[in-house]
Design a protein around this motif. Structure first.
Motif, PDB file in Angstrom:
ATOM      1  N   MET A  18      -4.537 -57.686 -28.802  1.00 25.76           N
ATOM      2  CA  MET A  18      -5.796 -58.103 -29.413  1.00 25.76           C
ATOM      3  C   MET A  18      -6.765 -56.934 -29.553  1.00 25.76           C
ATOM      4  SD  MET A  18      -6.331 -61.824 -27.682  1.00 25.76           S
ATOM      5  CE  MET A  18      -7.679 -62.278 -28.726  1.00 25.76           C
ATOM      6  N   VAL A  19      -6.809 -56.076 -28.545  1.00 21.55           N
ATOM      7  CA  VAL A  19      -7.661 -54.885 -28.566  1.00 21.55           C
ATOM      8  C   VAL A  19      -6.767 -53.699 -28.210  1.00 21.55           C
ATOM      9  CG1 VAL A  19      -9.690 -53.753 -27.610  1.00 21.55           C
ATOM     10  CG2 VAL A  19      -9.654 -56.243 -27.809  1.00 21.55           C
ATOM     11  N   PRO A  20      -6.258 -53.004 -29.211  1.00 27.22           N
ATOM     12  CA  PRO A  20      -5.359 -51.883 -28.932  1.00 27.22           C
ATOM     13  C   PRO A  20      -6.019 -50.832 -28.040  1.00 27.22           C
ATOM     14  CG  PRO A  20      -5.348 -52.430 -31.281  1.00 27.22           C
ATOM     15  CD  PRO A  20      -6.453 -53.218 -30.644  1.00 27.22           C
ATOM     16  N   SER A  21      -5.226 -50.248 -27.158  1.00 25.50           N
ATOM     17  CA  SER A  21      -5.747 -49.237 -26.237  1.00 25.50           C
ATOM     18  C   SER A  21      -6.392 -48.069 -26.972  1.00 25.50           C
ATOM     19  CB  SER A  21      -4.640 -48.716 -25.323  1.00 25.50           C
ATOM     20  OG  SER A  21      -4.165 -49.758 -24.512  1.00 25.50           O
ATOM     21  N   GLU A  22      -5.902 -47.771 -28.171  1.00 25.18           N
ATOM     22  CA  GLU A  22      -6.487 -46.693 -28.967  1.00 25.18           C
ATOM     23  C   GLU A  22      -7.961 -46.984 -29.267  1.00 25.18           C
ATOM     24  OE1 GLU A  22      -3.611 -48.364 -30.079  1.00 25.18           O
ATOM     25  OE2 GLU A  22      -2.311 -46.882 -29.134  1.00 25.18           O
ATOM     26  N   ASN A  23      -8.298 -48.254 -29.442  1.00 25.16           N
ATOM     27  CA  ASN A  23      -9.691 -48.633 -29.683  1.00 25.16           C
ATOM     28  C   ASN A  23     -10.531 -48.404 -28.434  1.00 25.16           C
ATOM     29  OD1 ASN A  23      -8.549 -49.490 -32.045  1.00 25.16           O
ATOM     30  ND2 ASN A  23      -9.433 -51.532 -32.003  1.00 25.16           N
ATOM     31  N   SER A  24      -9.971 -48.721 -27.272  1.00 22.69           N
ATOM     32  CA  SER A  24     -10.700 -48.502 -26.020  1.00 22.69           C
ATOM     33  C   SER A  24     -10.926 -47.021 -25.786  1.00 22.69           C
ATOM     34  CB  SER A  24      -9.938 -49.105 -24.842  1.00 22.69           C
ATOM     35  OG  SER A  24      -9.824 -50.497 -25.007  1.00 22.69           O
ATOM     36  N   LEU A  25      -9.921 -46.209 -26.075  1.00 22.98           N
ATOM     37  CA  LEU A  25     -10.048 -44.761 -25.929  1.00 22.98           C
ATOM     38  C   LEU A  25     -11.093 -44.213 -26.897  1.00 22.98           C
ATOM     39  CD1 LEU A  25      -9.145 -42.091 -24.684  1.00 22.98           C
ATOM     40  CD2 LEU A  25      -7.307 -42.028 -26.366  1.00 22.98           C
ATOM     41  N   ALA A  26     -11.056 -44.667 -28.132  1.00 18.11           N
ATOM     42  CA  ALA A  26     -12.043 -44.225 -29.125  1.00 18.11           C
ATOM     43  C   ALA A  26     -13.449 -44.615 -28.684  1.00 18.11           C
ATOM     44  CB  ALA A  26     -11.727 -44.821 -30.490  1.00 18.11           C
ATOM     45  N   LEU A  27     -13.616 -45.815 -28.160  1.00 19.23           N
ATOM     46  CA  LEU A  27     -14.921 -46.254 -27.677  1.00 19.23           C
ATOM     47  C   LEU A  27     -15.383 -45.397 -26.504  1.00 19.23           C
ATOM     48  CD1 LEU A  27     -17.256 -48.300 -27.789  1.00 19.23           C
ATOM     49  CD2 LEU A  27     -15.911 -49.762 -26.257  1.00 19.23           C
ATOM     50  N   ALA A  28     -14.497 -45.161 -25.566  1.00 17.59           N
ATOM     51  CA  ALA A  28     -14.844 -44.336 -24.398  1.00 17.59           C
ATOM     52  C   ALA A  28     -15.236 -42.924 -24.809  1.00 17.59           C
ATOM     53  CB  ALA A  28     -13.678 -44.304 -23.411  1.00 17.59           C
ATOM     54  N   ASN A  29     -14.612 -42.411 -25.854  1.00 10.12           N
ATOM     55  CA  ASN A  29     -14.946 -41.072 -26.329  1.00 10.12           C
ATOM     56  C   ASN A  29     -16.286 -41.021 -27.051  1.00 10.12           C
ATOM     57  OD1 ASN A  29     -12.676 -39.772 -25.332  1.00 10.12           O
ATOM     58  ND2 ASN A  29     -11.463 -40.226 -27.154  1.00 10.12           N
ATOM     59  N   ARG A  30     -16.769 -42.163 -27.503  1.00 13.88           N
ATOM     60  CA  ARG A  30     -18.036 -42.209 -28.238  1.00 13.88           C
ATOM     61  C   ARG A  30     -19.220 -42.613 -27.382  1.00 13.88           C
ATOM     62  NH1 ARG A  30     -16.779 -46.257 -31.894  1.00 13.88           N
ATOM     63  NH2 ARG A  30     -18.891 -46.123 -32.684  1.00 13.88           N
ATOM     64  N   VAL A  31     -18.986 -43.161 -26.201  1.00 11.19           N
ATOM     65  CA  VAL A  31     -20.072 -43.525 -25.286  1.00 11.19           C
ATOM     66  C   VAL A  31     -20.165 -42.416 -24.236  1.00 11.19           C
ATOM     67  CG1 VAL A  31     -20.896 -45.213 -23.609  1.00 11.19           C
ATOM     68  CG2 VAL A  31     -19.734 -45.992 -25.668  1.00 11.19           C
ATOM     69  N   PRO A  32     -21.271 -41.678 -24.222  1.00 14.95           N
ATOM     70  CA  PRO A  32     -21.362 -40.496 -23.351  1.00 14.95           C
ATOM     71  C   PRO A  32     -21.083 -40.755 -21.873  1.00 14.95           C
ATOM     72  CG  PRO A  32     -23.203 -40.558 -24.883  1.00 14.95           C
ATOM     73  CD  PRO A  32     -22.465 -41.854 -25.034  1.00 14.95           C
ATOM     74  N   SER A  33     -21.489 -41.876 -21.351  1.00 13.77           N
ATOM     75  CA  SER A  33     -21.349 -42.124 -19.912  1.00 13.77           C
ATOM     76  C   SER A  33     -20.244 -43.138 -19.600  1.00 13.77           C
ATOM     77  CB  SER A  33     -22.680 -42.603 -19.341  1.00 13.77           C
ATOM     78  OG  SER A  33     -23.108 -43.763 -20.021  1.00 13.77           O
ATOM     79  N   ALA A  34     -19.243 -43.202 -20.456  1.00 19.81           N
ATOM     80  CA  ALA A  34     -18.190 -44.207 -20.280  1.00 19.81           C
ATOM     81  C   ALA A  34     -17.113 -43.740 -19.310  1.00 19.81           C
ATOM     82  CB  ALA A  34     -17.548 -44.534 -21.618  1.00 19.81           C
TER      83      ALA A  34
END
Length: 78
Positions: free
Chosen positions: A32-48
């Motif tokens: 439902m939420v590919p890990s690639e999306n989570s990685l991309a999100l983590a890379n875009r949120v400075p404090s993730a």
């Protein structure tokens, strides 16, 4: 349906200004939420902080609840 068909067709939102610590958790077999999306999100949120559970699906936090609870508590205490 509009949201489903539009997914991936727009530019990512600018998340550089977010300063709130963010814990992003996913399973590496989440369909439902590919890990690639989570990685991309983590890379875009400075404090993730990103946690990916191996051999876990969309319910990865429930499949790995003991580890998740420990990580979540440590994250909240930081």
């Amino acid at each position: 349906m509009k949201a489903i068909t539009a997914w991936g067709n727009q530019a990512p939102q600018d998340l550089d200004r977010l300063r709130t610590p963010t814990l992003i958790v996913n399973g590496d077999n989440d369909i439902m939420v590919p890990s690639e999306n989570s990685l991309a999100l983590a890379n875009r949120v400075p404090s993730a902080q990103l946690v990916i559970y191996e051999d876990a699906g969309h319910g990865g936090i429930f499949q790995n609840y003991a580890d998740f609870v420990a990580k979540a508590l440590a994250f909240l205490d930081a």
